[in-house]
Enzyme design. Sequence first.
Site, PDB file in Angstrom:
ATOM      1  N   VAL A 129       0.828  -1.206   0.000  1.00 16.51           N
ATOM      2  CA  VAL A 129       0.000   0.000   0.000  1.00 16.51           C
ATOM      3  C   VAL A 129       0.866   1.260   0.000  1.00 16.51           C
ATOM      4  O   VAL A 129       0.716   2.136  -0.851  1.00 16.51           O
ATOM      5  CB  VAL A 129      -0.962  -0.016   1.227  1.00 16.51           C
ATOM      6  CG1 VAL A 129      -1.649   1.327   1.390  1.00 16.51           C
ATOM      7  CG2 VAL A 129      -2.013  -1.115   1.054  1.00 16.51           C
ATOM      8  N   ARG A 248      -4.846  -2.966  13.886  1.00 18.40           N
ATOM      9  CA  ARG A 248      -4.161  -2.141  14.884  1.00 18.40           C
ATOM     10  C   ARG A 248      -4.129  -2.845  16.231  1.00 18.40           C
ATOM     11  O   ARG A 248      -3.202  -2.639  17.017  1.00 18.40           O
ATOM     12  CB  ARG A 248      -4.821  -0.763  14.952  1.00 18.40           C
ATOM     13  CG  ARG A 248      -4.455   0.020  13.705  1.00 18.40           C
ATOM     14  CD  ARG A 248      -5.075   1.359  13.602  1.00 18.40           C
ATOM     15  NE  ARG A 248      -4.522   2.046  12.431  1.00 18.40           N
ATOM     16  CZ  ARG A 248      -5.062   3.102  11.854  1.00 18.40           C
ATOM     17  NH1 ARG A 248      -6.175   3.615  12.333  1.00 18.40           N
ATOM     18  NH2 ARG A 248      -4.487   3.658  10.805  1.00 18.40           N
ATOM     19  N   GLN A 284      14.065   0.535  46.414  1.00 21.25           N
ATOM     20  CA  GLN A 284      12.762   1.168  46.177  1.00 21.25           C
ATOM     21  C   GLN A 284      12.771   2.132  44.982  1.00 21.25           C
ATOM     22  O   GLN A 284      11.887   2.114  44.142  1.00 21.25           O
ATOM     23  CB  GLN A 284      12.342   1.929  47.436  1.00 21.25           C
ATOM     24  CG  GLN A 284      10.913   2.421  47.369  1.00 21.25           C
ATOM     25  CD  GLN A 284      10.591   3.308  48.558  1.00 21.25           C
ATOM     26  OE1 GLN A 284      11.325   4.246  48.874  1.00 21.25           O
ATOM     27  NE2 GLN A 284       9.498   3.010  49.221  1.00 21.25           N
ATOM     28  N   GLU A 370       1.379   0.584  10.394  1.00 18.38           N
ATOM     29  CA  GLU A 370      -0.077   0.492  10.623  1.00 18.38           C
ATOM     30  C   GLU A 370      -0.636   1.769  11.251  1.00 18.38           C
ATOM     31  O   GLU A 370      -1.586   1.726  12.039  1.00 18.38           O
ATOM     32  CB  GLU A 370      -0.425  -0.710  11.507  1.00 18.38           C
ATOM     33  CG  GLU A 370      -0.790  -1.947  10.722  1.00 18.38           C
ATOM     34  CD  GLU A 370      -1.858  -1.696   9.661  1.00 18.38           C
ATOM     35  OE1 GLU A 370      -1.460  -1.483   8.485  1.00 18.38           O
ATOM     36  OE2 GLU A 370      -3.058  -1.707   9.955  1.00 18.38           O
TER      37      GLU A 370
HETATM   38  C1  FAD Z   1       9.762  -1.753   8.690  1.00 19.76           C
HETATM   39  C2  FAD Z   1       8.555  -1.243   7.980  1.00 19.76           C
HETATM   40  C3  FAD Z   1       7.604  -2.129   7.505  1.00 19.76           C
HETATM   41  C4  FAD Z   1       6.484  -1.677   6.811  1.00 19.76           C
HETATM   42  N1  FAD Z   1       5.618  -2.569   6.240  1.00 19.76           N
HETATM   43  C5  FAD Z   1       4.649  -2.115   5.412  1.00 19.76           C
HETATM   44  C6  FAD Z   1       3.855  -3.033   4.646  1.00 19.76           C
HETATM   45  O1  FAD Z   1       3.987  -4.257   4.772  1.00 19.76           O
HETATM   46  N2  FAD Z   1       2.947  -2.529   3.774  1.00 19.76           N
HETATM   47  C7  FAD Z   1       2.760  -1.192   3.619  1.00 19.76           C
HETATM   48  O2  FAD Z   1       1.936  -0.810   2.806  1.00 19.76           O
HETATM   49  N3  FAD Z   1       3.491  -0.286   4.344  1.00 19.76           N
HETATM   50  C8  FAD Z   1       4.429  -0.709   5.216  1.00 19.76           C
HETATM   51  N4  FAD Z   1       5.200   0.181   5.921  1.00 19.76           N
HETATM   52  C9  FAD Z   1       4.959   1.603   5.768  1.00 19.76           C
HETATM   53  C10 FAD Z   1       4.398   2.267   7.016  1.00 19.76           C
HETATM   54  O3  FAD Z   1       3.063   1.871   7.208  1.00 19.76           O
HETATM   55  C11 FAD Z   1       4.587   3.782   6.847  1.00 19.76           C
HETATM   56  O4  FAD Z   1       5.978   4.033   6.986  1.00 19.76           O
HETATM   57  C12 FAD Z   1       3.788   4.591   7.848  1.00 19.76           C
HETATM   58  O5  FAD Z   1       2.426   4.481   7.585  1.00 19.76           O
HETATM   59  C13 FAD Z   1       4.179   6.069   7.821  1.00 19.76           C
HETATM   60  O6  FAD Z   1       4.252   6.556   6.510  1.00 19.76           O
HETATM   61  P1  FAD Z   1       5.565   7.352   6.045  1.00 19.76           P
HETATM   62  O7  FAD Z   1       6.742   6.515   6.376  1.00 19.76           O
HETATM   63  O8  FAD Z   1       5.394   7.766   4.640  1.00 19.76           O
HETATM   64  O9  FAD Z   1       5.621   8.625   6.993  1.00 19.76           O
HETATM   65  P2  FAD Z   1       4.789   9.984   6.832  1.00 19.76           P
HETATM   66  O10 FAD Z   1       3.365   9.704   6.616  1.00 19.76           O
HETATM   67  O11 FAD Z   1       5.492  10.880   5.879  1.00 19.76           O
HETATM   68  O12 FAD Z   1       4.981  10.565   8.305  1.00 19.76           O
HETATM   69  C14 FAD Z   1       6.196  11.176   8.763  1.00 19.76           C
HETATM   70  C15 FAD Z   1       5.900  11.829  10.121  1.00 19.76           C
HETATM   71  O13 FAD Z   1       4.907  12.866   9.946  1.00 19.76           O
HETATM   72  C16 FAD Z   1       3.762  12.622  10.751  1.00 19.76           C
HETATM   73  N5  FAD Z   1       2.603  12.988   9.951  1.00 19.76           N
HETATM   74  C17 FAD Z   1       2.136  12.376   8.829  1.00 19.76           C
HETATM   75  N6  FAD Z   1       1.051  13.007   8.358  1.00 19.76           N
HETATM   76  C18 FAD Z   1       0.822  14.052   9.188  1.00 19.76           C
HETATM   77  C19 FAD Z   1      -0.162  15.068   9.233  1.00 19.76           C
HETATM   78  N7  FAD Z   1      -1.140  15.144   8.336  1.00 19.76           N
HETATM   79  N8  FAD Z   1      -0.093  15.981  10.231  1.00 19.76           N
HETATM   80  C20 FAD Z   1       0.884  15.906  11.165  1.00 19.76           C
HETATM   81  N9  FAD Z   1       1.831  14.963  11.181  1.00 19.76           N
HETATM   82  C21 FAD Z   1       1.802  14.044  10.206  1.00 19.76           C
HETATM   83  C22 FAD Z   1       3.824  11.145  11.080  1.00 19.76           C
HETATM   84  O14 FAD Z   1       3.160  10.866  12.293  1.00 19.76           O
HETATM   85  C23 FAD Z   1       5.316  10.890  11.159  1.00 19.76           C
HETATM   86  O15 FAD Z   1       5.799  11.238  12.418  1.00 19.76           O
HETATM   87  C24 FAD Z   1       6.302  -0.269   6.646  1.00 19.76           C
HETATM   88  C25 FAD Z   1       7.250   0.630   7.162  1.00 19.76           C
HETATM   89  C26 FAD Z   1       8.368   0.156   7.802  1.00 19.76           C
HETATM   90  C27 FAD Z   1       9.396   1.160   8.289  1.00 19.76           C
END
Ligand code: FAD
Length: 554
Positions: A129, A248, A284, A370
């Site tokens: 995704v 979740r 403690q 997630e």
């Molecule tokens: C080891 C690993 C395994 C994974 N496995 C899968 C998988 O199997 N399938 C899959 O589809 N994905 C997978 N993912 C992806 C994962 O779900 C995403 O990394 C996660 O959803 C966050 O997306 P992003 O990394 O693009 O971060 P971003 O969405 O860019 O977020 C970066 C930061 O900004 C914050 N943020 C984001 N949007 C906002 C907003 N609107 N307002 C304020 N703050 C915000 C977030 O909380 C975060 O702190 C995996 C990721 C990792 C690292």
Amino acid sequence: MKNAGLDKDSLQMLLDTLGSFGKQKLPASVRLALDDKDEFPLGLIQELLGPEIGLHLLFIPEELGGLGGSAYDVYRVSEEMARLDLGVATAFLAIFLGTDPIVVGSTEEQRKHWLRRIGDEGLIVAYAVTEPLAGSELSAIRTKAERVLEDGELKGYKINGTKQFISNGGFAQLYSVLAATPDGPSFFLVEKGTEGLIPGKHESKHGIRSSNTSPVVFEDVFVPKENLLGGVEGKGLIHAQSVFGFTRLMVAAFGLGGGVAAMLKAIRYARERVQAGSPLSEKQGYMSKLIVPHVVKLEAARAYIEEVARRLDAGEPELQTEGAIAKLFATEEGNAAADASVQALGGYGYTKEYEVEKIRRDVRITTIYEGTSEIMQWTVSRDRWRLHLQERGGFYRRMAESLDDLHRQDGQVGADVAALAVRAVLETTERCRVGRLTRNQHVLFQLGELMTRAEIAANFAQYAAGRGSAKYEPFFAPKTIKVMSRLSAREAALDVLAGAVRLVRGMDAIEDGGMADFERALQASAIHAAAKGLMADLDTAAKAVVEQDAARPQ
Ligand SMILES: Cc1cc2nc3c(=O)[nH]c(=O)nc-3n(C[C@H](O)[C@H](O)[C@H](O)COP(=O)(O)OP(=O)(O)OC[C@H]3O[C@@H](n4cnc5c(N)ncnc54)[C@H](O)[C@@H]3O)c2cc1C
């Protein structure tokens, strides 16, 4: 739909099988080597999916040859796996995530075909995704699925795009892929080996290094129209969201399992390590800083996870808000507990050999995948805010009244203090409404945190008083759980009070002269007075934790 899940003995058998699999195939030396070498243990994963264990069958309905596991079963298995190794557990999460769109969104024919195949063949599945430009914001996906027509008739779709951070991405035999069709995002099933499907280079990561995480590129990948899940375009986001409560919960159980694994190591160490003439477990300050607060929060998280599982299994749909509360609290606490465990082991905690530093790195992912903690905070406050407006505060008022009632029946679980926390949240939410503060994202995030703290404490009090799920098996004796519930309620009330003042005053929503009024409305003096007995409860809990560990096998 109701789901009774596995009977007690079958679940125990599965947990025992996992336990002995862990002992034989994944002892500490193997776990540390996989972490060191950044290696995905394909053979072990295949064994878990093989005919002897068949872990994936938990996700497959009984009528299609699976075990038809309930949310409760999935939580218990997830916690067990996470205690063992969060990287291996992540492979299993990805299979579950990848299978879920089929369970919730496919046609009857697709369900039969694909779920049977996953069940019978033990396929490694991936959930594709996330994209480079679409993480938290799923609707921003750029991967496209164009219709392929022949003589004006739809034959299939051609998929182009790049997916990022896909667990099992380099090894999957089946991918559930979210791609934009002309009528909106939709899930497609794509098999390994399909022309144009190219798994990328495995990411070298901070933790869960035994899990495989890879980008996956789609270059003109053709799939027949039968591989569009549900047979109708544009349902992908609905399919993704309808399972969040469930998925979740699973990651919440990972946070719990990681935290519990780290704490168990810290408690054992504290009993054995002698400094200044006696074991650390008799100090403690050590116990009340590094051990007890974390054990209490993990148990509060467990009670909440149990409750979400119970409600899902009773047939309540979605439970997205509750899934978010469970994930936010359990994964943040799993991290805090793992961090405290490193400290509790001193210099040894910082070495690889004792494994707590690995757990700390591993559990870090649970607040990110997630749905990040920030997205969880936002989800909780958005949903509860709507409810506050619809019911004019009825939701939290009823929760507080139910705690008043509980306190009359059982004065030992801190239900009166949990009620103070809930009423303080109600008052804060109302102040935010009057002051129009929720236009600020900071306020929404903070409210989500305060709501989570209060709801977790309220639920723990109910469980500690024996009003929880019939399946609830607390980690400690009921007497100790009551002490822990009191500790949880006190801390929640004090934190909500501090957070409320910080939030409302911090947004300049109260003039100097209005502070005393606000503090009265929050029942600040009652919350402060409730700190009475805190030290005695911390000491009692510390003793119980040590005694329980002494009774635990080596
Ligand atoms: C080891 C690993 C395994 C994974 N496995 C899968 C998988 O199997 N399938 C899959 O589809 N994905 C997978 N993912 C992806 C994962 O779900 C995403 O990394 C996660 O959803 C966050 O997306 P992003 O990394 O693009 O971060 P971003 O969405 O860019 O977020 C970066 C930061 O900004 C914050 N943020 C984001 N949007 C906002 C907003 N609107 N307002 C304020 N703050 C915000 C977030 O909380 C975060 O702190 C995996 C990721 C990792 C690292």
